[in-house]
Design a protein around this motif. Sequence first.
Motif, PDB file in Angstrom:
ATOM      1  N   PHE A 159     -17.484 -20.795   0.002  1.00  0.00           N
ATOM      2  CA  PHE A 159     -17.964 -19.452   0.856  1.00  0.00           C
ATOM      3  C   PHE A 159     -16.934 -18.239   0.668  1.00  0.00           C
ATOM      4  O   PHE A 159     -16.816 -17.482   0.459  1.00  0.00           O
ATOM      5  N   SER A 160     -15.833 -18.645   1.116  1.00  0.00           N
ATOM      6  CA  SER A 160     -14.298 -17.916   1.173  1.00  0.00           C
ATOM      7  C   SER A 160     -13.278 -18.206   0.062  1.00  0.00           C
ATOM      8  O   SER A 160     -12.650 -17.147  -0.867  1.00  0.00           O
ATOM      9  N   GLU A 161     -14.409 -18.779  -1.320  1.00  0.00           N
ATOM     10  CA  GLU A 161     -13.427 -19.000  -2.948  1.00  0.00           C
ATOM     11  C   GLU A 161     -13.531 -18.166  -3.382  1.00  0.00           C
ATOM     12  O   GLU A 161     -12.991 -17.686  -4.193  1.00  0.00           O
ATOM     13  N   THR A 162     -15.102 -17.669  -3.568  1.00  0.00           N
ATOM     14  CA  THR A 162     -15.613 -16.006  -4.280  1.00  0.00           C
ATOM     15  C   THR A 162     -14.874 -14.835  -4.408  1.00  0.00           C
ATOM     16  O   THR A 162     -14.667 -14.798  -2.827  1.00  0.00           O
ATOM     17  N   ARG A 163     -13.975 -14.848  -5.362  1.00  0.00           N
ATOM     18  CA  ARG A 163     -13.030 -13.638  -5.021  1.00  0.00           C
ATOM     19  C   ARG A 163     -13.712 -12.441  -5.928  1.00  0.00           C
ATOM     20  O   ARG A 163     -14.378 -12.013  -6.867  1.00  0.00           O
ATOM     21  N   TYR A 164     -13.343 -11.053  -5.289  1.00  0.00           N
ATOM     22  CA  TYR A 164     -13.509 -10.400  -4.913  1.00  0.00           C
ATOM     23  C   TYR A 164     -12.718  -9.358  -6.351  1.00  0.00           C
ATOM     24  O   TYR A 164     -11.963  -9.431  -5.491  1.00  0.00           O
ATOM     25  N   TYR A 165     -13.107  -8.129  -7.201  1.00  0.00           N
ATOM     26  CA  TYR A 165     -12.302  -7.314  -7.017  1.00  0.00           C
ATOM     27  C   TYR A 165     -12.418  -6.106  -7.159  1.00  0.00           C
ATOM     28  O   TYR A 165     -14.206  -5.860  -7.294  1.00  0.00           O
ATOM     29  N   PRO A 166     -11.380  -4.983  -7.044  1.00  0.00           N
ATOM     30  CA  PRO A 166     -11.585  -3.830  -7.663  1.00  0.00           C
ATOM     31  C   PRO A 166     -12.962  -3.746  -8.490  1.00  0.00           C
ATOM     32  O   PRO A 166     -12.227  -3.540 -10.050  1.00  0.00           O
TER      33      PRO A 166
END
Length: 183
Positions: free
Chosen positions: A59-66
């Motif tokens: 769940f927290s491992e997914t990385r979100y980028y602008p």
Amino acid sequence: MEKKKTIQGLVIITAFFIAVATGCTATVERKSEKPISVSTDYLDESVVLAAFYMEDGGFSETRYYPANILSSAGEETNGEYEVVSLVGDFDVAKGDTHWTENVIVESHPAKKNELEEGMVVLFTRSENNLAEARWNRGIISSTEELYKDRVIIDYVWYLNKEDESDRQYNIPVENIRIIDSEG
């Protein structure tokens, strides 16, 4: 009269810096002039936060980028957005395009009075320019240090928090975004 204008100018400048420091939007009115609106969101209105890396991780491992949306999600795209990264790091290059369902369409910088235990938020450990940071989801587990402008965020693999790899981070409020709308 000149002293009065100088004092008015100082009041306006002070209000601006207070707004920036507290992470709020302020409207300052000057006599016989239009109001000035000051926004402290470091992401432009058209910028979303899109998953580019570790989407199949925890769940927290997914990385979100602008990112910017190139194609909206719909039936013809199997519910996925086509996005282009506005920043890069060692895993994702600036300008990379990617198809994903995981898009935070709207978010805003957190304010202390919004943060509650159990809330899912975006956070970054970056100490650099927040407009170019990568973001992870986490769950606020403690607001005991909110008076210090910090909260404890759980970095979890599963929402049931039953993984030995789970950990906690003490994160400054300025490094947290509230999720308003997901794609």
